[in-house]
Design an enzyme around this catalytic site. Structure first.
Site, PDB file in Angstrom:
ATOM      1  N   ASP A  70     -83.655 -17.151 -50.018  1.00 37.78           N
ATOM      2  CA  ASP A  70     -84.325 -17.571 -51.254  1.00 37.78           C
ATOM      3  C   ASP A  70     -84.176 -19.064 -51.466  1.00 37.78           C
ATOM      4  O   ASP A  70     -84.786 -19.618 -52.377  1.00 37.78           O
ATOM      5  CB  ASP A  70     -83.744 -16.818 -52.453  1.00 37.78           C
ATOM      6  CG  ASP A  70     -84.509 -15.548 -52.730  1.00 37.78           C
ATOM      7  OD1 ASP A  70     -85.568 -15.348 -52.114  1.00 37.78           O
ATOM      8  OD2 ASP A  70     -84.051 -14.749 -53.571  1.00 37.78           O
ATOM      9  N   ASP A  76     -89.194  -6.095 -50.318  1.00 38.20           N
ATOM     10  CA  ASP A  76     -88.008  -6.734 -50.890  1.00 38.20           C
ATOM     11  C   ASP A  76     -86.927  -5.696 -51.204  1.00 38.20           C
ATOM     12  O   ASP A  76     -87.198  -4.481 -51.257  1.00 38.20           O
ATOM     13  CB  ASP A  76     -88.454  -7.459 -52.172  1.00 38.20           C
ATOM     14  CG  ASP A  76     -87.594  -8.663 -52.512  1.00 38.20           C
ATOM     15  OD1 ASP A  76     -86.495  -8.779 -51.955  1.00 38.20           O
ATOM     16  OD2 ASP A  76     -88.038  -9.469 -53.347  1.00 38.20           O
TER      17      ASP A  76
END
Ligand code: DGJ
Length: 745
Positions: free
Chosen positions: A549, A479
């Site tokens: 997301d 990430d």
């Protein structure tokens, strides 16, 4: 595929069965562009393609000659200051302050295959017969800077890959302030410009507009390629559609600050530039040093946008992505992020995994929160040691428990970041990017580690490798949750601060390279707050990336549809999540959530223990379906059929290589009452095959399905039908079409 040099006319012609790329050494010694497009015949005197005309008020290099002006000539490596007033591809600041340069042809070589780009991701070949490469050497005699222009033409597809390597063969140090990877001067501007833009949780929406006079551009100055603009651009003829017409796709294989622009000049030519964003770039090139630009890929088609996308998909799937997972159907995973966020114990995780295993899930991914003092996003980043309050036997312990269930174990990292409240920051406060005497901006309470420093990358490598050597980890989600600010490296001198953004991304690539080399079995998924670094550069190391997301099925339609313009389905991380959805608070049916996620790597991002018995049976069916068809969904030929940007419906289809199986996804956002008759004209089928719809049992020939279309009319809308769940908003269907064994197919 062939590359020829016509000595007399000084013309280079690169061609394969799809495209021709023609260049020539111009009368002033520069490299000029003559043609890029559909394949044309080769001939000896193609230099007559060079159009020279007297243009009033132009600046001209040859005394007495008003026909040759750099202002009008199409060029491969244009620079500013000698008559060309358009944006340049190269700019070099010299010791005396001058920025003028004059890159003259020196020599060239043609080789089979494709050379590697040192330290950078790039397309590759496995066999030298797959591509040919032309390297043209140019030199600016005053500074001694050499520019090697590298062009690779692939045997299959309308693909040309380009990059430039600079070499300081002079005696003075110069500052490279612009080093674009690609310059393409097109003879006209009758194009529409398509870009993939958006924001966090709304990435890669398709935006189309007419190309107009002046400069139009997209780019990133955030340090990552960004949620806002993707390093991908299409110029298409206004009449081109998904199925027909001319389009050129430009993709930059780079994950940092980039610029892609088209400049239409007064005479309606269009100059396309792509490369590292010059606003945040300045590279000191000492005598003897080299600088390599990232690679840019151009794909030309005259068969519409879908053909362009399929060409990118094949290339990026097979000759950009690497390693064991490149060709393998991806494991169905469950990720605990939206299920627990930071609120978990090992037992809670194992309970989620147990239920997932029962449903057929293959991989359990432990997301953020497993390390250091990470009980919220305010602390712990950088401390890559398991939190033993949560995980009593560390990562080894939980990995064992998951493996004992018969599943693989995956782990989340955010290697590039650090919280102020962390042992790493306390130990090495100077390891972050920060400007002396200036305030530091945080993003999600975290700072960016200075990956331009080798010792920082080395440290992270050791921290991560230690865990991976000890525990059985089969997957990593990498990430990156904020962009760069105060981009200053404590380790570099003032004259090298312009290198930090690029050195940072080189550090990221280096860490990826070392980890993928030591742990070739691990499947990497890139992520940056969802799709903030979903680019071709990342695909070289991580064959899949978390698309966004936003896990809402309706939002995902646009995001995945836009992403498919350049990136293959096998690269798109897509999950079924809980409802009401955590980003838009919308409820959609479980089947619509899966129907969207099937066109991706597929997984779940919820606690399956919270589902009803009926829902669990549906999940089991979904997983069985995905296991049966994932090869086709992820690696088949993908066609977009209906755009969510143009109406209430979206549709796409994936077709197996042998064309015997096709999976159609059909989606409608809002329900209509007493709606119209609708048919979906399919693509990619074999006209002579008779396809049976697995659900309805009806059979039709491929030609019928592609010309009349598949009937999607919804006969229940407007009525309540006893015993049947009525269609409602966010409805979707999957049609599985299988070729029947009739005589003749
Ligand atoms: C952002 C990612 O996109 C999410 O999936 C999740 O991993 C969080 N970060 C964790 O902090």
């Amino acid at each position: 595929m062939k590359i020829v040099y016509h000595e007399e006319s000084k013309v280079f012609h690169l061609w394969n069965e799809n495209i021709s790329y023609v260049m020539m050494v111009l009368p002033n010694g520069h490299l000029g562009q003559l043609y890029f497009g559909k394949r044309i015949h080769d001939r000896n005197n193609m230099s007559d393609m060079l159009e020279l005309a007297v243009r009033p008020m132009s600046s001209c290099p040859f005394p007495g000659d008003r026909t040759f002006s750099l202002e009008h000539v199409k060029q491969e490596l244009p620079s500013f200051g000698s008559g060309d007033y358009r944006s340049p591809a190269v700019e070099i600041c010299q010791r005396n302050g001058s920025r003028i340069c004059d890159f003259q042809y020196q020599s060239h070589c043609i080789e089979a295959g494709k050379p590697k780009l040192p330290g950078l991701p790039a397309t590759y070949v496995e066999d030298a017969a797959e591509a040919s490469t032309l390297v043209v050497n140019l030199k600016d005699s005053v500074t001694g800077i050499c520019a090697q222009l590298c062009y690779t033409i692939f045997a299959r597809g309308g693909i040309l890959a380009r990059s430039v390597r600079y070499h300081n063969e002079g005696t003075e140090t110069v500052q490279l302030t612009r080093a674009m990877s690609l310059c393409l001067d097109l003879p006209d501007c009758d194009y529409e410009w398509m870009q993939l833009s958006g924001a966090w949780a709304r990435e890669r929406h398709v935006i189309t507009r007419k190309l107009v006079m002046g400069v139009q551009s997209i780019g990133s100055l955030r340090g990552n390629s960004s949620h806002q603009h993707n390093p991908f651009l299409v110029l298409k003829r206004p009449s081109a559609t998904e199925r027909q017409g001319e389009a050129i796709g430009f993709s930059l294989i780079y994950s940092g600050n980039f610029l892609m622009q088209a400049e239409v000049d007064a005479h309606h030519t269009a100059r396309v530039l792509a490369g590292i964003h010059p606003d945040t770039f300045s590279w000191r090139l000492e005598p003897g040093e080299r600088f390599q630009t990232p690679e840019a890929v151009m794909v030309y088609t005259d068969k519409g946008l879908n053909d362009m996308s399929q060409t990118f998909h094949r290339l990026y799937q097979k000759r950009l992505a690497r390693g064991k997972w490149r060709d393998l159907a991806r494991p169905i995973l469950i990720n605990n992020w939206e299920a627990t966020y930071f609120d978990f114990t090992e037992d809670k995780l194992v309970q989620i995994a147990e239920r997932a295993k029962e449903c057929g899930v293959e991989l359990f991914v432990l997301d953020d929160g497993w390390f250091g003092a990470r009980s919220s996003d305010r602390a712990g980043l950088g401390d890559w040691v398991a939190n033993t309050t949560r995980l009593p036997r560390g990562i080894t312990g939980i990995a064992e428990r998951i493996e004992d269930l018969g599943m693989k174990f995956g782990l989340w990292f955010e290697p590039e970041m650090v919280n102020e409240d962390s042992d790493l920051y306390r130990l090495h406060p100077d390891w972050i990017l920060a400007a002396p005497q200036r305030a530091k901006s945080h993003g999600r309470y975290q700072y960016v580690l200075d990956f331009s420093r080798k010792e920082v990358v080395d440290f992270l490598y050791e921290m991560m490798a230690k865990i991976l050597r000890e525990a059985k980890v089969s997957y990593i989600k990498w990430d990156m949750n904020r962009s760069i600010t105060e981009c200053f490296s404590a380790s570099l001198p003032p004259e090298r601060q312009g290198e930090v953004y690029h050195r940072y991304i080189l550090g990221v690539y280096d860490l990826y390279e070392r980890l993928t080399r030591e742990f070739p079995e691990i499947l990497f998924e890139s992520c940056a707050s969802g799709g903030g670094r979903f680019d071709a550069g990342m695909l070289y190391y991580a064959p899949q990336g978390w698309v966004s997301d936003d896990t809402d099925a309706v939002e995902r339609m646009k995001i995945q549809y836009g992403t498919s313009l350049c990136y293959p389905i096998s690269s798109m991380g897509a999950h079924v999540s809980m409802c009401p959805n955590h980003q838009v608070f919308r409820s959609t049916s479980l089947h619509t959530r899966a129907n969207v996620a099937y066109f991706g790597t597929f997984g779940y991002e919820l606690d399956l223990n919270r589902l009803t018995k009926e829902e669990i049976s549906e999940v089991k069916e979904q997983i069985a379906f995905m296991k049966q068809y994932r090869e086709i969904l992820q690696f088949g030929s993908f066609y977009r059929l209906k755009s969510p940007f143009e109406g209430n419906q979206m549709a796409w289809i994936a077709v197996s290589e042998d064309k015997r199986t096709a999976i159609v996804g059909w989606y409608r956002v809002l329900n209509t009452v007493n709606g119209c008759y609708t048919r979906l004209r399919l693509e990619g089928l074999e006209p002579d095959f008779c396809y049976r719809d697995r659900q309805s049992g009806t059979s039709c020939y491929g030609d019928e399905l592609m010309n009349l279309g598949l009937c999607t009319t919804d006969s229940t809308a407007g009525e309540v039908t006893e015993g049947k769940v009525p269609c409602t908003d966010f409805e979707s269907r999957i049609y599985v079409l299988e070729a029947e064994n009739l005589p003749g197919n």
